[in-house]
Design a protein around this motif. Structure first.
Motif, PDB file in Angstrom:
ATOM      1  N   SER A 166       0.686  -1.291   0.082  1.00 58.59           N
ATOM      2  CA  SER A 166       0.210  -0.181   0.006  1.00 58.59           C
ATOM      3  C   SER A 166       0.796   1.349  -0.054  1.00 58.59           C
ATOM      4  N   LEU A 167       2.087   1.057   0.429  1.00 60.65           N
ATOM      5  CA  LEU A 167       3.052   2.368   0.359  1.00 60.65           C
ATOM      6  C   LEU A 167       3.412   2.864  -1.163  1.00 60.65           C
ATOM      7  N   PRO A 168       3.318   3.997  -1.382  1.00 64.66           N
ATOM      8  CA  PRO A 168       3.515   4.493  -2.809  1.00 64.66           C
ATOM      9  C   PRO A 168       5.150   4.473  -2.893  1.00 64.66           C
ATOM     10  N   GLU A 169       6.046   4.776  -1.820  1.00 69.39           N
ATOM     11  CA  GLU A 169       7.381   4.677  -1.911  1.00 69.39           C
ATOM     12  C   GLU A 169       7.904   4.608  -0.322  1.00 69.39           C
ATOM     13  N   LEU A 170       9.486   4.245  -0.145  1.00 69.98           N
ATOM     14  CA  LEU A 170       9.832   4.368   0.849  1.00 69.98           C
ATOM     15  C   LEU A 170      11.541   4.460   1.016  1.00 69.98           C
ATOM     16  N   ASP A 171      11.716   5.279   1.997  1.00 69.55           N
ATOM     17  CA  ASP A 171      13.222   5.785   2.228  1.00 69.55           C
ATOM     18  C   ASP A 171      13.876   5.031   3.379  1.00 69.55           C
ATOM     19  N   ILE A 172      12.873   5.047   4.523  1.00 65.86           N
ATOM     20  CA  ILE A 172      13.310   4.495   5.906  1.00 65.86           C
ATOM     21  C   ILE A 172      12.267   3.509   6.367  1.00 65.86           C
ATOM     22  N   LEU A 173      12.932   2.383   6.852  1.00 67.50           N
ATOM     23  CA  LEU A 173      12.147   1.489   7.525  1.00 67.50           C
ATOM     24  C   LEU A 173      12.816   1.223   8.940  1.00 67.50           C
ATOM     25  N   VAL A 174      11.544   1.395   9.845  1.00 66.77           N
ATOM     26  CA  VAL A 174      11.949   1.213  11.499  1.00 66.77           C
ATOM     27  C   VAL A 174      11.228   0.071  11.832  1.00 66.77           C
ATOM     28  N   ASN A 175      11.819  -1.088  12.353  1.00 67.10           N
ATOM     29  CA  ASN A 175      11.325  -2.144  12.668  1.00 67.10           C
ATOM     30  C   ASN A 175      11.484  -2.241  14.044  1.00 67.10           C
ATOM     31  N   ASN A 176      10.243  -1.470  14.478  1.00 70.24           N
ATOM     32  CA  ASN A 176      10.003  -1.201  16.121  1.00 70.24           C
ATOM     33  C   ASN A 176       9.170  -2.326  16.931  1.00 70.24           C
ATOM     34  N   ALA A 177       8.167  -2.895  16.100  1.00 67.55           N
ATOM     35  CA  ALA A 177       6.976  -3.838  16.692  1.00 67.55           C
ATOM     36  C   ALA A 177       7.974  -5.140  17.563  1.00 67.55           C
ATOM     37  N   GLY A 178       7.551  -5.338  18.699  1.00 69.38           N
ATOM     38  CA  GLY A 178       8.078  -6.351  19.394  1.00 69.38           C
ATOM     39  C   GLY A 178       7.218  -6.647  20.705  1.00 69.38           C
ATOM     40  N   ILE A 179       7.495  -7.766  21.154  1.00 69.26           N
ATOM     41  CA  ILE A 179       6.609  -8.312  22.261  1.00 69.26           C
ATOM     42  C   ILE A 179       7.560  -8.735  23.343  1.00 69.26           C
ATOM     43  N   LEU A 180       7.298  -8.703  24.470  1.00 69.64           N
ATOM     44  CA  LEU A 180       8.097  -9.084  25.943  1.00 69.64           C
ATOM     45  C   LEU A 180       7.868 -10.681  26.111  1.00 69.64           C
ATOM     46  N   GLY A 181       6.719 -11.066  25.688  1.00 65.76           N
ATOM     47  CA  GLY A 181       6.662 -12.583  25.727  1.00 65.76           C
ATOM     48  C   GLY A 181       5.915 -13.141  27.395  1.00 65.76           C
ATOM     49  N   THR A 182       5.803 -14.234  27.324  1.00 67.86           N
ATOM     50  CA  THR A 182       5.001 -14.784  28.710  1.00 67.86           C
ATOM     51  C   THR A 182       6.044 -15.491  29.669  1.00 67.86           C
ATOM     52  N   SER A 183       7.454 -15.643  29.294  1.00 67.20           N
ATOM     53  CA  SER A 183       8.338 -16.548  29.917  1.00 67.20           C
ATOM     54  C   SER A 183       9.433 -15.340  30.502  1.00 67.20           C
ATOM     55  N   PHE A 184       9.731 -15.612  31.751  1.00 69.79           N
ATOM     56  CA  PHE A 184      10.409 -14.586  32.532  1.00 69.79           C
ATOM     57  C   PHE A 184      11.571 -15.380  33.414  1.00 69.79           C
ATOM     58  N   VAL A 243      13.487 -19.682  33.895  1.00 67.16           N
ATOM     59  CA  VAL A 243      13.556 -21.188  33.232  1.00 67.16           C
ATOM     60  C   VAL A 243      12.402 -22.113  33.631  1.00 67.16           C
ATOM     61  N   GLU A 244      11.660 -21.795  34.757  1.00 72.98           N
ATOM     62  CA  GLU A 244      10.636 -22.672  35.231  1.00 72.98           C
ATOM     63  C   GLU A 244       9.355 -22.659  34.387  1.00 72.98           C
ATOM     64  N   ASP A 245       8.994 -21.433  33.809  1.00 77.05           N
ATOM     65  CA  ASP A 245       8.017 -21.207  33.009  1.00 77.05           C
ATOM     66  C   ASP A 245       8.226 -21.087  31.478  1.00 77.05           C
ATOM     67  N   LEU A 246       9.438 -21.611  31.158  1.00 86.57           N
ATOM     68  CA  LEU A 246      10.044 -21.441  29.841  1.00 86.57           C
ATOM     69  C   LEU A 246       9.439 -22.912  29.049  1.00 86.57           C
ATOM     70  N   THR A 247       8.740 -22.345  27.930  1.00 84.93           N
ATOM     71  CA  THR A 247       8.508 -23.775  27.064  1.00 84.93           C
ATOM     72  C   THR A 247       9.027 -23.240  25.687  1.00 84.93           C
ATOM     73  N   PRO A 248       8.835 -24.351  24.578  1.00 83.59           N
ATOM     74  CA  PRO A 248       9.120 -24.006  23.220  1.00 83.59           C
ATOM     75  C   PRO A 248       8.285 -23.157  22.593  1.00 83.59           C
ATOM     76  N   GLU A 249       6.969 -23.172  23.160  1.00 84.72           N
ATOM     77  CA  GLU A 249       5.942 -22.557  22.505  1.00 84.72           C
ATOM     78  C   GLU A 249       6.105 -21.015  22.967  1.00 84.72           C
ATOM     79  N   ALA A 250       6.583 -20.713  24.110  1.00 82.79           N
ATOM     80  CA  ALA A 250       6.820 -19.386  24.519  1.00 82.79           C
ATOM     81  C   ALA A 250       8.074 -18.665  23.883  1.00 82.79           C
ATOM     82  N   MET A 251       8.957 -19.504  23.728  1.00 80.75           N
ATOM     83  CA  MET A 251      10.038 -19.114  22.788  1.00 80.75           C
ATOM     84  C   MET A 251       9.761 -18.861  21.451  1.00 80.75           C
TER      85      MET A 251
END
Length: 226
Positions: free
Chosen positions: A65-83, A85-93
């Motif tokens: 949908s963009l007509p042109e582009l000079d600068i891309l800022v990849n800012n989107a991110g999540i913290l996740g649900t694992s904080f 070892v005890e709550d770490l799962t492959p799915e959380a990773m």
């Protein structure tokens, strides 16, 4: 006119980055999962674009949908649900990597045709000092007490992919930024920096000249040395 696309631009660091680049004269397209949450950035003068970085169809539609582009800022991110070892799962990773790492790859790959038409293509990937092993392992750094594995691993991967993209695209300026410990939703607004301070590195790297740095990792004080 410089055209900039920012992912995750509806609040916090993304919103402040949009505000500052609009103030600098950029035309800003603000990507976000739910465009109904775009009132704040829309009020600043940005164009709101629906974007889910975990969905390739959404990414393709947004970039198409963009007509042109000079600068891309990849800012989107999540913290996740694992904080720890005890709550770490492959799915959380997997969930964190899908947004924080694969999301950057999806958006960047879709953006390349537009960026290649720019006279000064720039990419800034928002990473974190939590992905920097020296900070994680050195007492006294803000990052040292952080036990979360998925978030740290994802931000380390962002730094590595930034270096590799820069090597592959030498005519681009591609860098990673570290916002630092900034008061945002991620930390219950407990960070000691303002969002303006937290976007200093991102904004500066978005505005680099054609002979500026590339393949580097910066915080608001400049390049972070290895």
């Amino acid at each position: 006119m410089t055209t900039t696309f920012i992912t995750g631009a509806n609040k916090s660091l993304g919103l402040e980055t949009a505000r500052r680049l609009l103030e600098a004269g950029h035309t800003v397209y603000a990507g976000m999962r739910d465009s109904a949450n775009g009132d704040a950035v829309r009020a600043l003068g940005a164009h709101v674009v629906q974007l889910d970085v975990t969905d390739q169809t959404s990414v393709n539609t947004a970039l198409g949908s963009l007509p042109e582009l000079d600068i891309l800022v990849n800012n989107a991110g999540i913290l996740g649900t694992s904080f720890g070892v005890e709550d770490l799962t492959p799915e959380a990773m997997q969930s964190v990597l899908d947004t924080n790492v694969l999301g950057i790859v999806r958006v960047t790959q879709a953006a390349l045709p537009l960026l290649r038409r720019s006279a000064r293509p720039v990419i800034v990937n928002v990473s974190s000092g939590v992905g920097w092993p020296r900070f994680l392992s050195t007492e006294g750094h803000d990052e040292f007490p952080v036990p979360a594995i998925p978030y740290a691993a994802s931000k380390a991967a962002v730094i590595a992919l930034t270096v590799q993209y820069a090597k592959n695209l030498p005519s681009f300026r591609i860098n990673a930024s570290d916002p630092g410990y900034t008061a945002t939703d991620f930390n219950g607004h407990g960070g000691h920096q303002t969002v303006t301070e937290g976007t200093d590195a991102t904004v500066r790297l978005a505005c680099v000249d054609a002979d500026g740095p590339t393949g580097e990792f910066h915080n608001r004080n400049g390049r972070i040395d290895y």
